[in-house]
Design a protein around this motif. Structure first.
Motif, mmCIF file in Angstrom:
data_model
loop_
_atom_site.group_PDB
_atom_site.id
_atom_site.type_symbol
_atom_site.label_atom_id
_atom_site.label_comp_id
_atom_site.label_asym_id
_atom_site.label_seq_id
_atom_site.Cartn_x
_atom_site.Cartn_y
_atom_site.Cartn_z
ATOM 1 N N LYS A 290 -8.646 2.327 -4.316
ATOM 2 C CA LYS A 290 -8.066 1.454 -5.337
ATOM 3 C C LYS A 290 -6.550 1.434 -5.224
ATOM 4 O O LYS A 290 -5.912 0.431 -5.505
ATOM 5 C CB LYS A 290 -8.470 1.962 -6.725
ATOM 6 C CG LYS A 290 -8.303 0.935 -7.834
ATOM 7 C CD LYS A 290 -8.764 1.509 -9.156
ATOM 8 C CE LYS A 290 -8.886 0.448 -10.232
ATOM 9 N NZ LYS A 290 -10.026 -0.456 -10.055
ATOM 10 N N ARG A 291 -5.995 2.556 -4.807
ATOM 11 C CA ARG A 291 -4.539 2.642 -4.702
ATOM 12 C C ARG A 291 -4.017 2.059 -3.397
ATOM 13 O O ARG A 291 -2.804 1.968 -3.199
ATOM 14 C CB ARG A 291 -4.110 4.105 -4.783
ATOM 15 C CG ARG A 291 -4.297 4.698 -6.164
ATOM 16 C CD ARG A 291 -4.168 6.209 -6.115
ATOM 17 N NE ARG A 291 -2.973 6.629 -5.424
ATOM 18 C CZ ARG A 291 -2.775 7.840 -4.930
ATOM 19 N NH1 ARG A 291 -3.702 8.757 -5.032
ATOM 20 N NH2 ARG A 291 -1.650 8.134 -4.318
ATOM 21 N N GLY A 292 -4.920 1.737 -2.490
ATOM 22 C CA GLY A 292 -4.454 1.165 -1.238
ATOM 23 C C GLY A 292 -4.174 2.192 -0.163
ATOM 24 O O GLY A 292 -3.420 1.946 0.775
ATOM 25 N N ILE A 293 -4.772 3.365 -0.308
ATOM 26 C CA ILE A 293 -4.696 4.335 0.783
ATOM 27 C C ILE A 293 -5.761 3.886 1.783
ATOM 28 O O ILE A 293 -6.922 3.712 1.435
ATOM 29 C CB ILE A 293 -5.046 5.760 0.298
ATOM 30 C CG1 ILE A 293 -4.172 6.176 -0.899
ATOM 31 C CG2 ILE A 293 -4.939 6.752 1.454
ATOM 32 C CD1 ILE A 293 -2.722 6.388 -0.594
ATOM 33 N N SER A 294 -5.365 3.716 3.030
ATOM 34 C CA SER A 294 -6.335 3.180 3.971
ATOM 35 C C SER A 294 -7.185 4.304 4.565
ATOM 36 O O SER A 294 -6.699 5.411 4.790
ATOM 37 C CB SER A 294 -5.650 2.387 5.074
ATOM 38 O OG SER A 294 -4.923 3.270 5.881
ATOM 39 N N PRO A 295 -8.453 4.017 4.800
ATOM 40 C CA PRO A 295 -9.332 5.034 5.374
ATOM 41 C C PRO A 295 -8.809 5.538 6.719
ATOM 42 O O PRO A 295 -9.003 6.699 7.058
ATOM 43 C CB PRO A 295 -10.676 4.322 5.525
ATOM 44 C CG PRO A 295 -10.436 2.885 5.255
ATOM 45 C CD PRO A 295 -9.163 2.766 4.508
#
Length: 486
Positions: A290-295
RNA sequence: GCUCCCGUGGUGUAGCCCGGUCUAGCAUACCGGCCUUUCGAGCCGGUGACCCGGGUUCAAAUCCCGGCGGGAGCACCA
């Protein structure tokens, strides 16, 4: 076999696994469905998946729900979503509660072989005997008696706690924790998934050993906290005469400033303290998403950490650095004026600001603003308060202004003031959109942002001089940002 | 207490198995400079580590012993 001479030039990536043949490696990720996955789980997912890819093997996803009391029905789907989000693809999928008959069959076999017994002693007494020594008469009973009691267990002749199925190990083992361990116990609570069909459930160690063997797992990667479990499971392999997989135990990861415990999260959601399983304060994968941390950032992080046995501290700094590297060139830049105050600008004339959406990629276009003086602009209270009476500074990409008492005065467009150390601040004139940003410490920052932010709903943007946020929009039009990092 | 695991800079990691090429590499963080109309990105430079003590050896981060330190497990949770 993977060529042994490889490590020389292989600087990056994971070390080779012993006994790993290309095309034959089978590994698994096997969480309990008590909640969605969090950062801690992601290490196991990434490591297993990465090795499977490296050796062109098979990745097995197995949900371990042999304790009805510890099952969250929604978790079955959530875990699949989380694993997929991480970029791992499973080739086979199993749920342990579908495999109860298999565990029962093996239990029976062990009893027949004299490698297990049913214990009806008081749990405390039994445990003390294991630690301090003492006769456990039931242990020596013949298989016929054991099988009889096993049937009674299954038939409901015992109440929970009155009887357990115990796997024999070695009562003289130096570590009391590995001496004779429980393989099945009675649980009367209905299972959220399969109801009250069963009342005798295998324990973790029993089900894992049976499944790992039956599923042909060749390499098991898990945390050091499982060291004793591995020893116990090895007894099951030995009893059945099975070949053991290779076991690896990576060190523990301590994490600060995050909430990971499912029970705590569940409570918090119920009480309304968290917005859900993806609340930005949480360490769940959905919160990171949700925060935009990419896998990819997470994957890179865990590959970097590797599978050493040393205990480590999780570093948000490094994760954020990896993430920044991935998202910076994708993230459009916008102004977000937090804690805004309205300030008057005196002067005359019509001015145009043409602000790139990305300073290193002008092809993405501009945010174009026309400002006609006199007018009013919004700037952040912080900025306003840091500017002294008479100070000259610049409204980014617009023009210079000077603070005079409680208003601003147009002060030309001489860019050289920047070189002399003048501040550059961001601003919004006119059409700002109401914005709320959720930060990871639970604080909420309110303000307004530029309307072009709406082009980036669902994406990560960089609010200039604030940080990277993933954008969503509420039905009432409010822009919501979930803060990733600076 | 018992059983087991581990110990390279602030953090993470490479090297350790097969001692010299390690005046210990990389990343991140930090500091400084350049660039830039963001406190972002980019470029350049810098500070900073082999837990301690013995031993083996011509030579040890690497092998051996001891100490110290950290962690885990000791559930009818997974």
């Amino acid at each position: 076999m993977l060529p042994e001479e490889k490590p020389k030039e292989e600087k990056k990536g994971l070390p080779p696994l012993s006994g790993a043949d290309v095309g034959k490696v089978r590994m698994r990720f096997a969480p309990g469905p008590s909640g969605p996955l969090h950062i801690g789980h992601s290490r196991a997912v990434v490591l297993n998946d990465e090795y499977v890819k490296m050796y062109k093997g098979k990745f097995i996803l197995r949900l371990e729900d042999t304790n009805p009391k510890n099952v969250l029905p929604e978790a079955y789907e959530m875990i699949k979503e989380d694993v997929s989000w991480l970029g791992a693809k499973w080739h086979e999928f199993y749920i342990q509660s579908d495999r109860m008959q298999i565990y029962y069959e093996h239990a029976r076999k062990l009893l027949e072989m004299g490698k297990a017994y049913i214990c009806t002693e008081d749990p405390e007494v039994w445990r003390k005997k294991k630690v301090h020594g003492g006769k456990i008469p039931e242990r020596e009973l013949p298989p016929e008696d054991q099988l009889e009691k096993w049937e009674k267990m299954l038939d409901g002749d015992y109440k929970p706690g009155e009887a357990v199925f115990v796997v024999k190990t070695d009562l003289n083992h130096p570590n009391p924790a590995v001496r004779d361990f429980v393989g099945f116990r009675i649980v009367e609570e209905p299972h959220p998934r399969i109801g009250d069909k069963y009342r005798v459930y295998p324990t973790y160690n029993f089900a894992v050993a049976i499944d790992d063997h039956l599923m042909g797992i060749t390499h098991v990667l898990r945390g050091k906290d499982h060291l004793v479990n591995t020893m116990r499971q090895e007894y099951i392999y030995e009893h059945f005469g099975w070949e053991k997989p290779y076991f690896y135990h990576y060190g523990l990861v301590s994490m600060e400033n995050v909430i990971l415990k499912t029970t705590v999260i569940k409570e918090g959601i119920k009480k309304g303290e968290f917005i859900g399983w993806d609340d930005p304060r949480l360490g769940t994968l959905r919160a990171l998403a949700k925060r935009g941390i990419s896998p990819e950032a997470l994957r890179k992080y865990w590959i970097d950490v590797g599978l050493k046995e040393v205990d480590i501290k999780f570093s948000w700094d490094i994760l954020y650095a990896y993430n920044r590297e991935l998202i910076d060139r994708k993230a459009n830049r916008y102004f977000f004026v937090w804690d805004p105050i309205k300030v008057r600008i005196k002067g005359t004339g019509r001015y145009e600001a043409k602000i790139p959406k990305h300073p290193n990629d002008l092809s993405r276009g501009y945010r174009v603003r026309t400002v006609e003086l006199p007018t009013e602009v919004y700037i952040s209270r912080d900025d306003w308060e840091s500017i002294k009476e008479g100070e000259l500074f610049r409204l980014k990409d617009l023009f210079n202004v000077k603070r005079v008492k409680d208003y601003l005065e147009y002060a030309g467009n001489d860019l050289s003031i920047i070189k002399r150390g003048s501040k550059i601040i961001h601003w919004i004139c006119g059409e700002g959109i109401k914005t709320v940003v959720y930060k990871t410490d639970g604080s909420i920052v309110g303000g307004i942002c530029e309307p072009e932010v709406l082009e980036s709903v669902g994406k990560v943007v960089q609010f200039e001089r604030f940080g990277y946020c993933r954008i969503e929009r509420l039905p009432d039009g409010t822009v919501v940002g979930y803060f990733a990092h600076s």
